[in-house]
Design an enzyme around this catalytic site. Structure first.
Site, PDB file in Angstrom:
ATOM      1  CG  ASP A 173      41.735  31.026  35.070  1.00 43.98           C
ATOM      2  OD1 ASP A 173      42.484  30.070  35.325  1.00 43.98           O
ATOM      3  OD2 ASP A 173      41.958  32.181  35.438  1.00 43.98           O
ATOM      4  CE1 TYR A 268      43.117  38.108  38.808  1.00 43.83           C
ATOM      5  CE2 TYR A 268      45.004  39.406  39.449  1.00 43.83           C
ATOM      6  CZ  TYR A 268      44.477  38.220  38.994  1.00 43.83           C
ATOM      7  OH  TYR A 268      45.296  37.153  38.739  1.00 43.83           O
TER       8      TYR A 268
END
Ligand SMILES: NC(=O)c1ccc[n+]([C@@H]2O[C@H](COP(=O)([O-])OP(=O)(O)OC[C@H]3O[C@@H](n4cnc5c(N)ncnc54)[C@H](O)[C@@H]3O)[C@@H](O)[C@H]2O)c1
Ligand SMILES: O=P(O)(O)OC[C@H]1O[C@H](O[C@H]2[C@H](O)[C@@H](O)[C@@H](O)O[C@@H]2CO)[C@H](O)[C@@H](O)[C@@H]1O
Ligand SMILES: [Mn+2]
Length: 455
Positions: A173, A268
């Site tokens: 997600d 990330y």
């Protein structure tokens, strides 16, 4: 394939996300009709605590849907059409180890990235294969597993290697969350965005952000240069994630794009491109695992206890993109909608200068027979090289798990961009083998047999 109403099983029913996912299912019942929802977990006590909250969410919308709670896989999966998988192998106590052990060595401590993600992968691959085998034994022969269980990149590679024909779709997600933030910044609903994207899970880049055919990435670039990937009022963008660590994550898109403005990175990538700054701000005694245990988990379990006592359910969980996305993907699988979503697929030439068998995260049309990836073409040398290194680290980790090879595990840790030297890799891996002795028996044996010193 098969007709609605469907039987849906949730593997990892004791998850903090289960109420939010079930709420999302209830809101979309018209478009995804259900005959039964089943919760399955190996921790019956944890699941039994969450179950009454889930039943309340269901009964607020339907009196006819059957609700089953079980730790018996035959009961959980017999005749099931869809399985939503969201296991956390080792639960939060092991996430805390995944995050704190690397930090003790001055290395990024994170759930799915760096040594933490590799350790999490070593715990999760074989339980994921076991789940697939149970589903294939009991469920409808054309059943789909839609998997959230992390670390999704490593789980997906493990499934590719060990169960290549399994009907499993691995999803994340994070890109959808990023698109939610983009929409908030651009003032458009996220569903109106059509993006081009390439990478591995938790390691990718947006290359275009189309709204009605117009690329709005230049506008996003200008905003990010000031605020990162958040509206000026951060809490408005993502109420579930106003935690300081999350605001910092979205803000860190700025320093990355200040240097590399062409593509918009998955948040990330901060762990791989700015590891020293990350470690500087991480508290080795209180990591994200502690924030979640004292936040999301504590809030939900307290609400479940209060509901049991008083029959009143407070606002203790969140649907968000997490709950919406998995139902959107399942609908597209169920009705062959060919919706375009970012999912994990075998490359097979979609990215021409990455290995054919790499598991990549790209846009794909979701059909009843699975994802049809779009063609990305060649990616620039900078991104290709970063991806190749991360891919090798993940693939070696999977081989270490399959073969019980200490040396391949050490190679995987050594190759990871967050780990500065072979000595750091070995020190962290050896501590993690100790901490994971209940989860990595094969590696434990190889380590105790002194495989590493055999050469
Ligand atoms: N893919 C994504 O983008 C994404 C997004 C959010 C969460 N997640 C993942 O979803 C999972 C659940 O997250 P959470 O924070 O709710 O975790 P949680 O610890 O609250 O719940 C996970 C549940 O899985 C159960 N479990 C562990 N091993 C199992 C097994 N072998 N079989 C069945 N159940 C098992 C645990 O007992 C627990 O009840 C985690 O893996 C998390 O990383 C992924
Ligand atoms: O630290 P956590 O447990 O709160 O979140 C870890 C997960 O973070 C990502 O999912 C987030 C998403 O990015 C966020 O905007 C919101 O929708 O909640 C999600 C779950 O917290 C990531 O994609 C997952 O893989 C991580 O597990
Ligand atoms: Mn994810």
């Amino acid at each position: 394939m098969f007709k609605p109403p469907f039987i849906l099983s949730i593997a990892g029913g004791g998850s903090t996300y289960t109420p939010g996912i079930v709420k999302s299912l209830m809101v979309q019942l018209q478009d995804f009709p259900l005959a039964e929802i089943r919760l399955y977990d190996i921790d019956a006590a944890r699941q039994d605590t969450i179950a009454p909250v889930v039943e309340k969410v269901i009964r607020d919308h339907s009196q006819s849907i059957k609700f089953t709670v079980t730790d018996n896989p035959e009961v959980a999966f017999s005749g099931a059409h869809f399985v939503f998988a969201q296991m956390r192998v080792g639960q939060y106590k092991m996430r805390e180890q995944d995050e704190k052990i690397p930090l003790r060595h001055g290395v990024v401590g994170q759930e799915t990235c760096g040594p933490g993600g590799l350790a999490y992968g070593l715990r999760t691959i074989l339980p994921m294969v076991e789940l697939i085998d149970l589903v294939e034994r009991y469920a409808h022969q054309k059943a789909w597993i839609v998997n959230y269980s992390n670390p999704a990149a490593i789980v997906a590679e493990g499934v590719r290697r060990l169960r290549p024909n399994a009907r499993v779709l691995n999803i994340c997600d994070m890109p959808v969350a990023a698109m939610r933030n983009m929409g908030a910044i651009l003032g458009v609903d996220r569903h109106k965005l059509e993006v081009d994207y390439f990478g591995l899970n938790h390691f990718g880049w947006f290359t275009r952000v189309l709204v009605d055919g117009v690329d709005r990435l230049p506008e996003l670039r200008r905003h990010i240069a000031k605020y990162g990937l958040l509206t000026e009022d951060a809490a408005k963008t993502d109420p579930q994630h106003s935690d300081p660590s999350w605001v910092k994550t979205w803000r860190n898109i700025k320093p990355i794009m200040d240097n590399f403005p062409e593509y918009l990175p998955n948040p990330y990538l901060q762990y791989y491109l700015m590891p020293n700054q990350i470690v500087e701000h991480q508290n080795p005694d209180y990591t994200r695992a502690n924030e979640v245990m004292n936040g999301r988990e504590k809030k939900l379990f307290a609400a479940a206890e209060e509901y049991k006592r008083t029959g009143i359910l407070s606002d203790a969980f969140h649907v968000g993109v997490h709950g919406e996305f998995i139902v959107d993907v399942a609908r597209s699988l169920a009705f062959n909608l060919r919706q375009r979503h970012l999912v994990m697929v075998e490359n097979r030439g979609a990215i021409t200068n990455l290995p054919y068998d790499a598991v990549v995260e790209v846009p794909a049309y979701i059909t009843s027979e699975g994802p049809e990836p779009i063609r990305v073409g060649q990616v620039p040398l900078f991104h290709q090289t970063l991806l190749q290194q991360q891919l090798a680290s993940e693939q070696l980790l999977v081989e270490a798990t399959i073969e019980g090879s200490y040396e391949k595990a050490l190679q995987a840790f050594t190759l990871n961009r967050t780990v500065p030297t072979m000595e750091h890799a070995k020190a962290i891996l050896d501590e993690m083998i100790e901490a994971n002795r209940d989860y990595w028996p094969a590696l434990q044996k190889a380590w105790q047999d002194g495989e590493a010193v055999k050469k």
